[in-house]
Write a protein that holds these residues in place. Structure first.
Motif: not given
Length: 373
Positions: A239-247, A263-265, A278-286, A299-300
């Motif tokens: 009932q909703r259009a999909p969202v575009h994630w990373s692979e 994702d990994d980054e 709407k927003q991108t937050l850098p987050f490594k090793e999550g 969490a990492t």
């Protein structure tokens, strides 16, 4: 263009959990009210109390106070934790066995009630039994191509149903009698009461980690092919259009009106209202992203963080300040379900008026006239 929808705030620092023991890793988390539980790779459960503090400037911080920790006596990681607050029980999956422990003192129930042979498990948040002193648990069994449903009481467990699947299941979410399953090559919806199943779309679990998440009554969010976050109802429709994630999305959570993905980054935030990022937050090793009663936690291996949503009114005002009238109005309409009716009507009139002045200043007189009207 970005919106500041969330702030990332540290909740549990690595020193509180492991001191100087570098070999300790966080395997799983569970949050219930102020109680935060962490399962580790060396077979311990840690219990913290989370206190949210708001400074005079409106800045939110979290203070975690360690209550106790408990060794489960095995040389295996604690792979999953789920709280059943009505029973004051914590369900702990370790070495293919689900044990019931007391939420307060982390002691196993005296009867020794447990579920053996579980690869992974989930709770039914829309239970069918109607018994308030029981939780319904669905497990992927170590038996090949088998799902089992259990009723879990304060000190005993009871198997209700065993269901066979066309391929090996690797992830599951439950709503009422409906199971949403990631199998080896596809996602399906299966009614475990009638045995009727419906194919959703193909997916290769060998290439990527499947994501199956219940996001509301009779609706699920799935990691689809081509990096798409797909919505599916129990009737097998979207009932909703999909969202575009990373692979390579590892986890997803819902905090209306946003879908949050890890994702990994990065942590990415998409709107369910217009599907835009709407927003991108850098987050490594999550490696963990989950929502608990509206609280989104990431969490990492070494630390736990909370994604604190900014008030929707503040987000709408920021959009209007950037002259993004259409997005502001979409978000304002979507905010209706989060805000009391009278308060919403006052707020919405004011937003329409502000939007009208912005359009008027840009010489878009017809649009401004509609908004003023």
């Amino acid at each position: 263009m970005s919106v500041k929808a969330f702030k990332l705030v540290s909740a549990v620092e690595r020193e509180m959990l492991m001191g100087d023991k570098n070999y300790i890793n966080i395997e799983c988390i569970e949050c219930c009210g102020k109680n935060l539980y962490i399962g580790t790779n060396d077979c311990f459960i840690y219990h913290f109390l989370l206190d949210e503090k708001i400074s005079t400037a409106g800045k939110i911080t979290f203070a975690a106070t360690k209550q106790l920790h408990k060794y489960l006596g095995l040389k295996k990681p604690v792979s999953e934790l789920k709280a059943a607050s009505a029973l004051t029980r914590l369900l702990v999956l370790c070495d293919n066995t689900i044990t019931l422990v007391n939420m307060i003192n982390l002691e196993p129930v005296p009867t020794g009630a447990r579920i053996k042979g579980a690869v992974t498990f989930t709770l039914n948040e829309n239970p069918v039994s109607g018994d308030p002193f029981c939780v319904e648990v669905c497990i992927i069994s170590v038996k090949r191509r088998t799902i089992q449903m259990f009723m879990v009481f304060e000190d005993r467990v009871q198997i209700v149903k065993e269901v066979f699947t066309p391929e090996q299941p690797c992830a599951v979410a439950v709503d009422g009698y409906y199971l949403c399953l990631a199998l080896t090559t596809q996602y399906i919806i299966l009614n475990y009461n009638t045995g009727v199943s419906q194919d959703l779309f193909p997916y290769c679990s060998d290439e990527k980690r499947p994501i199956v998440k219940r996001i509301g009554r009779q609706e699920f969010l799935l990691a689809g092919p081509g990096g798409l976050g797909m919505f599916a109802t129990v009737d097998g429709i979207s009932q909703r259009a999909p969202v575009h994630w990373s692979e390579n999305v590892i986890g997803a959570a819902l905090c209306f009106p946003y879908v949050v993905a890890l994702d990994d980054e990065f942590i990415t935030v998409h709107s369910m209202l217009d599907q835009q990022q709407k927003q991108t937050l850098p987050f490594k090793e999550g490696h963990i992203l989950q929502d608990f009663e509206g609280k989104v936690i990431v969490a990492t291996n070494k630390g736990v963080y909370i994604l604190v949503p900014l008030p929707l009114e503040k987000q709408i005002q920021d959009l209007l300040a950037s002259h993004r009238v259409e997005e502001a109005l979409v978000l304002a309409k979507g905010a209706r379900r989060n805000i009391p009716k009278e308060k919403f009507q006052v707020m919405y009139k004011r937003i329409l008026q502000q939007a009208g002045f912005i359009q008027f200043a840009q010489l878009q007189f017809l649009e401004a006239k509609e908004l003023f009207r």
